[in-house]
Design an enzyme around this catalytic site. Structure first.
Site, PDB file in Angstrom:
ATOM      1  N   TYR A  75       0.836  -1.206   0.000  1.00 45.96           N
ATOM      2  CA  TYR A  75       0.000   0.000   0.000  1.00 45.96           C
ATOM      3  C   TYR A  75       0.873   1.260   0.000  1.00 45.96           C
ATOM      4  CZ  TYR A  75      -2.985   3.679   1.977  1.00 45.96           C
ATOM      5  OH  TYR A  75      -3.637   4.864   2.211  1.00 45.96           O
TER       6      TYR A  75
HETATM    7  N1  LIG Z   1      -7.551   4.301   6.346  1.00 45.74           N
HETATM    8  C1  LIG Z   1      -6.539   5.017   6.766  1.00 45.74           C
HETATM    9  O1  LIG Z   1      -6.182   5.001   7.962  1.00 45.74           O
HETATM   10  C2  LIG Z   1      -5.808   5.899   5.794  1.00 45.74           C
HETATM   11  C3  LIG Z   1      -4.690   6.581   6.248  1.00 45.74           C
HETATM   12  C4  LIG Z   1      -4.080   7.488   5.393  1.00 45.74           C
HETATM   13  C5  LIG Z   1      -4.563   7.682   4.106  1.00 45.74           C
HETATM   14  N2  LIG Z   1      -5.634   6.958   3.657  1.00 45.74           N
HETATM   15  C6  LIG Z   1      -6.122   7.234   2.295  1.00 45.74           C
HETATM   16  O2  LIG Z   1      -7.213   8.145   2.407  1.00 45.74           O
HETATM   17  C7  LIG Z   1      -8.109   7.977   1.305  1.00 45.74           C
HETATM   18  C8  LIG Z   1      -9.553   7.903   1.810  1.00 45.74           C
HETATM   19  O3  LIG Z   1      -9.692   6.870   2.747  1.00 45.74           O
HETATM   20  P1  LIG Z   1     -11.158   6.460   3.259  1.00 45.74           P
HETATM   21  O4  LIG Z   1     -10.958   5.392   4.274  1.00 45.74           O
HETATM   22  O5  LIG Z   1     -11.942   7.671   3.597  1.00 45.74           O
HETATM   23  O6  LIG Z   1     -11.718   5.865   1.912  1.00 45.74           O
HETATM   24  P2  LIG Z   1     -12.850   4.747   1.676  1.00 45.74           P
HETATM   25  O7  LIG Z   1     -14.003   4.981   2.596  1.00 45.74           O
HETATM   26  O8  LIG Z   1     -12.197   3.399   1.650  1.00 45.74           O
HETATM   27  O9  LIG Z   1     -13.317   5.164   0.215  1.00 45.74           O
HETATM   28  C9  LIG Z   1     -12.591   4.869  -0.916  1.00 45.74           C
HETATM   29  C10 LIG Z   1     -13.530   5.035  -2.094  1.00 45.74           C
HETATM   30  O10 LIG Z   1     -12.808   4.703  -3.292  1.00 45.74           O
HETATM   31  C11 LIG Z   1     -13.709   4.017  -4.115  1.00 45.74           C
HETATM   32  N3  LIG Z   1     -13.079   3.148  -5.130  1.00 45.74           N
HETATM   33  C12 LIG Z   1     -12.430   1.960  -4.930  1.00 45.74           C
HETATM   34  N4  LIG Z   1     -12.051   1.437  -6.097  1.00 45.74           N
HETATM   35  C13 LIG Z   1     -12.506   2.274  -7.070  1.00 45.74           C
HETATM   36  C14 LIG Z   1     -12.437   2.261  -8.480  1.00 45.74           C
HETATM   37  N5  LIG Z   1     -11.881   1.262  -9.160  1.00 45.74           N
HETATM   38  N6  LIG Z   1     -12.980   3.305  -9.169  1.00 45.74           N
HETATM   39  C15 LIG Z   1     -13.582   4.344  -8.522  1.00 45.74           C
HETATM   40  N7  LIG Z   1     -13.669   4.407  -7.182  1.00 45.74           N
HETATM   41  C16 LIG Z   1     -13.140   3.386  -6.456  1.00 45.74           C
HETATM   42  C17 LIG Z   1     -14.525   3.158  -3.167  1.00 45.74           C
HETATM   43  O11 LIG Z   1     -15.705   2.747  -3.800  1.00 45.74           O
HETATM   44  P3  LIG Z   1     -16.425   1.344  -3.411  1.00 45.74           P
HETATM   45  O12 LIG Z   1     -17.319   1.700  -2.262  1.00 45.74           O
HETATM   46  O13 LIG Z   1     -17.155   1.034  -4.655  1.00 45.74           O
HETATM   47  O14 LIG Z   1     -15.349   0.361  -3.057  1.00 45.74           O
HETATM   48  C18 LIG Z   1     -14.756   4.122  -2.014  1.00 45.74           C
HETATM   49  O15 LIG Z   1     -15.922   4.902  -2.187  1.00 45.74           O
HETATM   50  C19 LIG Z   1      -7.624   6.749   0.530  1.00 45.74           C
HETATM   51  O16 LIG Z   1      -6.860   7.204  -0.580  1.00 45.74           O
HETATM   52  C20 LIG Z   1      -6.708   6.047   1.527  1.00 45.74           C
HETATM   53  O17 LIG Z   1      -5.705   5.346   0.835  1.00 45.74           O
HETATM   54  C21 LIG Z   1      -6.262   6.085   4.486  1.00 45.74           C
END
Ligand SMILES: NC(=O)c1ccc[n+]([C@@H]2O[C@H](COP(=O)([O-])OP(=O)(O)OC[C@H]3O[C@@H](n4cnc5c(N)ncnc54)[C@H](OP(=O)(O)O)[C@@H]3O)[C@@H](O)[C@H]2O)c1
Length: 215
Positions: A129
Site C-alpha cells: 500500500y
Molecule cells: N484508512 C486510513 O487510515 C488511511 C490513512 C491514510 C490515508 N488513507 C487514504 O485516504 C483515502 C480515503 O480513505 P477512506 O478510508 O476515507 O476511503 P474509503 O471509505 O475506503 O473510500 C474509498 C472510495 O474509493 C472508491 N473506489 C475503490 N475502487 C474504485 C475504483 N476502481 N474506481 C472508482 N472508485 C473506487 C470506493 O468505492 P467502493 O465503495 O465502490 O469500493 C470508495 O468509495 C484513501 O486514498 C486512503 O488510501 C487512508
C-alpha cells in the site's frame, strides 16, 4: 471552482463533497457503482460513473473535462489485496493525473498517507500500500500540475475538531478524523502556498485554515 472528487462515496470524500458544496464550489463526484450516484446527488454534487481500474483513458478524460481541480480521495481500501494497491491506489491515481494533463486541468490534490516516502520502514503488510501511494505521489510530483499532496495518519470516524497539526514532516505518527482531513483538503484547494507541496497532517490544536496557510 469546478472540482472532480474521485471516490466521492468514500468516508472522507463524503465529508469533502459536502464541505466543497457549502463553500460554493461546483462538485462532480466520481463513483464506480450505479447505486452510489444517488447519495452523491443528495450531497449536492453531479455524479459521474467511472471505475478507475476498468476505464480506458478516454472515459477518465471525459470525467475531468471542464473541471479546474481533481481531488483523488479514492482507494482500494483495507483487505483489498496487493494487486489492487497497484491497479487502484497507484493506477487509478495515475489515470486521473494523465487525464488532468491531457484536458488542461491544472490543479490536483492527492490524499496520500504518512509513510508513503519510506515504505520499507513500515510493517510488511503495509508495504504494498505504502509503495503504491509513494509511486503515485512521485508521478504527481514529476508532472507540471499545480499539485498538493496531503498525508494524514490513521483515519478515524470521530467528529472533527476543526483543528490539526500540519507540516512537511511532523516526525511522529498518530491519528486524525476523516472530517478534519476533508477540512484540510477543502482549505488546501484554494491555498496557493500549498502548490507544489507535500505535507503531513494529524489531529492537533491549530485551526485548519491557519495550519494550511503555514505549511
Ligand atoms: N484508512 C486510513 O487510515 C488511511 C490513512 C491514510 C490515508 N488513507 C487514504 O485516504 C483515502 C480515503 O480513505 P477512506 O478510508 O476515507 O476511503 P474509503 O471509505 O475506503 O473510500 C474509498 C472510495 O474509493 C472508491 N473506489 C475503490 N475502487 C474504485 C475504483 N476502481 N474506481 C472508482 N472508485 C473506487 C470506493 O468505492 P467502493 O465503495 O465502490 O469500493 C470508495 O468509495 C484513501 O486514498 C486512503 O488510501 C487512508
Amino acid at each position: 471552482m469546478k472540482v472532480l472528487v474521485a471516490g466521492a462515496n468514500g468516508q472522507t470524500a463524503r465529508h469533502l463533497v459536502r464541505m466543497l458544496v457549502e463553500d460554493g464550489h461546483e462538485v462532480r463526484g466520481l463513483v464506480r457503482k450505479e447505486e452510489q450516484t444517488s447519495s452523491v446527488a443528495e450531497n449536492g454534487a453531479e455524479p459521474v460513473l467511472v471505475d478507475l481500474e476498468e476505464a480506458g483513458a478516454g472515459e477518465v478524460e471525459e470525467a475531468v473535462e471542464g473541471c479546474d481541480t481533481v481531488v483523488f480521495a479514492a482507494g482500494a481500501g483495507p483487505g483489498s489485496g496487493d494487486a489492487r494497491k497497484g491497479t487502484m491506489d497507484y493506477g487509478g491515481a495515475v489515470k486521473l493525473i494523465e487525464a488532468a494533463e491531457k484536458r488542461g486541468v491544472r490543479r490536483y490534490l492527492m490524499l496520500s498517507t504518512i509513510g508513503a516516502d519510506d515504505p520499507e520502514n513500515r510493517e510488511e503488510a503495509m508495504r504494498p500500500y505504502m509503495r503504491a501511494k509513494g509511486r503515485a505521489d512521485e508521478r504527481l510530483r514529476n508532472s507540471d500540475l499545480d499539485y498538493t499532496i496531503v498525508r494524514p495518519g490513521r483515519l478515524t470516524n470521530e467528529e472533527g475538531t476543526g483543528s490539526v497539526e500540519a507540516a512537511e514532516s511532523l516526525g511522529r505518527y498518530g491519528e486524525i478524523t476523516r472530517e478534519d482531513v476533508a477540512r484540510t483538503l477543502a482549505a488546501a484547494l484554494e491555498a496557493r502556498n500549498t502548490h507544489g507541496k507535500t505535507f503531513e497532517v494529524l489531529s492537533g490544536e491549530t485551526p485548519v485554515a491557519e495550519a494550511v496557510a503555514a505549511v
